[in-house]
Design an enzyme around this catalytic site. Structure first.
Site, PDB file in Angstrom:
ATOM      1  N   LEU A   1       0.870  -1.171   0.000  1.00  0.00           N
ATOM      2  CA  LEU A   1       0.000   0.000   0.000  1.00  0.00           C
ATOM      3  C   LEU A   1       0.910   1.225   0.000  1.00  0.00           C
ATOM      4  O   LEU A   1       1.946   1.228   0.665  1.00  0.00           O
ATOM      5  CB  LEU A   1      -0.910   0.032   1.237  1.00  0.00           C
ATOM      6  CG  LEU A   1      -2.024  -1.014   1.316  1.00  0.00           C
ATOM      7  CD1 LEU A   1      -2.744  -0.904   2.656  1.00  0.00           C
ATOM      8  CD2 LEU A   1      -3.018  -0.864   0.173  1.00  0.00           C
ATOM      9  N   ASP A   2       0.511   2.262  -0.724  1.00  0.00           N
ATOM     10  CA  ASP A   2       1.282   3.495  -0.708  1.00  0.00           C
ATOM     11  C   ASP A   2       1.418   4.005   0.721  1.00  0.00           C
ATOM     12  O   ASP A   2       0.558   3.747   1.569  1.00  0.00           O
ATOM     13  CB  ASP A   2       0.603   4.564  -1.563  1.00  0.00           C
ATOM     14  CG  ASP A   2       0.469   4.147  -3.023  1.00  0.00           C
ATOM     15  OD1 ASP A   2       1.273   3.323  -3.470  1.00  0.00           O
ATOM     16  OD2 ASP A   2      -0.457   4.649  -3.703  1.00  0.00           O
TER      17      ASP A   2
END
Length: 305
Positions: A136-137
């Site tokens: 996930l960013d």
């Protein structure tokens, strides 16, 4: 060090990939190392311009001091949503990197995982990505699967690749999204001007995002649910930005900072559904809206009263 390329790094040049990995080391030094044969792809020498493919195995000598490469366990609190002997699902907070880089080696999810699980983590993607199957960013929160061994890592990577994993996100978009339900199919590839960004481009890889409107706030914002059919890097952020309705506060993809200040994009991975490894049991997990979502939703709902 050996790293396996996944679809998120596919289509990058070899020298660009290593430049991202070794952020802070000059491109020319990396290109020299490649030309001297210090970097092998699937056991053979390649040019710096070689285009990486899904499944490529990159083997290379360390380009920085060994002491910098060490990732230390850190006692960072983790919210474990579900786990068994083979895997765990973590609620990653916004602001936390999924794994270290050669610039940031502490405070990441991997540092926390090493403290909690020790060496009981997959190492298919190297020491810097122990246990990490997908990412996930930094400023996206939510559900993230962790593999405790290599066999499980391969299983989870396969269900992602075969699209038998259901992943849903909540987001607030800038403006009034025009359709209640939409299927966005714009192909995604690297941004020619900035390799750290992605972009819609005709020669990009097929990318599919399903969008459903949950709540509208006039012309200011739209609360949506997004289902990833494919899993390209920054897919939701690129798709919504290209529709001229970027994720709220996503300054990288053109949103600008809105009136409600948050730590970048208001985006949460809130739902996962998958078959438990080596079992027919279906696992279904769902999170309540996180702090960022609640803050922005409350602002717009209160304005409407």
């Amino acid at each position: 060090m050996i790293l396996t390329i996944d679809e998120n790094s596919e289509d990058l040049r070899l020298d660009s990939y290593l430049s991202e990995l070794y952020e802070g080391i000059s491109r020319s030094k990396i290109q020299t190392a490649i030309k001297k044969g210090k970097v092998l792809v699937n056991g053979t020498e390649k040019k710096p311009s070689y285009t990486l493919k899904d499944g490529d195995k990159i083997e290379f000598e360390d380009l920085v001091e060994e002491s910098i490469l060490k990732v230390e366990p850190e006692n960072i609190p983790l919210e474990v949503i579900w786990e068994d002997e083979n895997m765990a699902v973590i609620n990653k907070p916004s602001g936390m990197l999924s794994h270290p880089t050669f610039i940031e080696t502490s405070g990441t999810l991997v540092n926390a995982l090493l403290y909690k699980y020790g060496q009981n983590l997959s190492d298919i993607n190297g020491e810097f990505r122990r246990g990490i199957v997908h990412r996930l960013d930094r400023n996206t929160s939510g559900l993230l699967m962790i593999a405790k061994n290599n066999k499980t890592h391969e299983y989870l990577a396969n269900i992602i690749k075969e699209h038998t994993l259901t992943k849903k996100y909540h987001a607030i978009l800038v403006g009034n999204y025009p359709r209640d339900n939409d299927v966005i199919t714009d192909p995604i590839g690297r941004n020619n001007l900035n390799p750290k960004k992605m972009a819609v481009r005709p020669d990009g890889r097929p990318s599919v995002t399903k969008l459903k409107v949950i709540e509208r706030f006039g012309n200011d914002a739209t609360y949506v649910e997004l289902t990833l059919v494919t899993g390209r890097t920054h897919q939701i952020r690129v798709h919504t930005s290209n529709k001229r309705h970027p994720v709220y506060n996503d300054t990288l993809y053109g949103a600008g900072q809105g009136k409600v200040k948050t730590q970048e994009q208001v985006l949460q991975s809130f739902y996962l559904k998958f078959a438990k490894p080596f079992s027919a049991q279906i696992i279904e997990l769902e999170l309540k809206p996180d702090e960022k979502l609640e803050k922005v939703l409350n602002y717009f709902r209160n304005r409407r009263v």
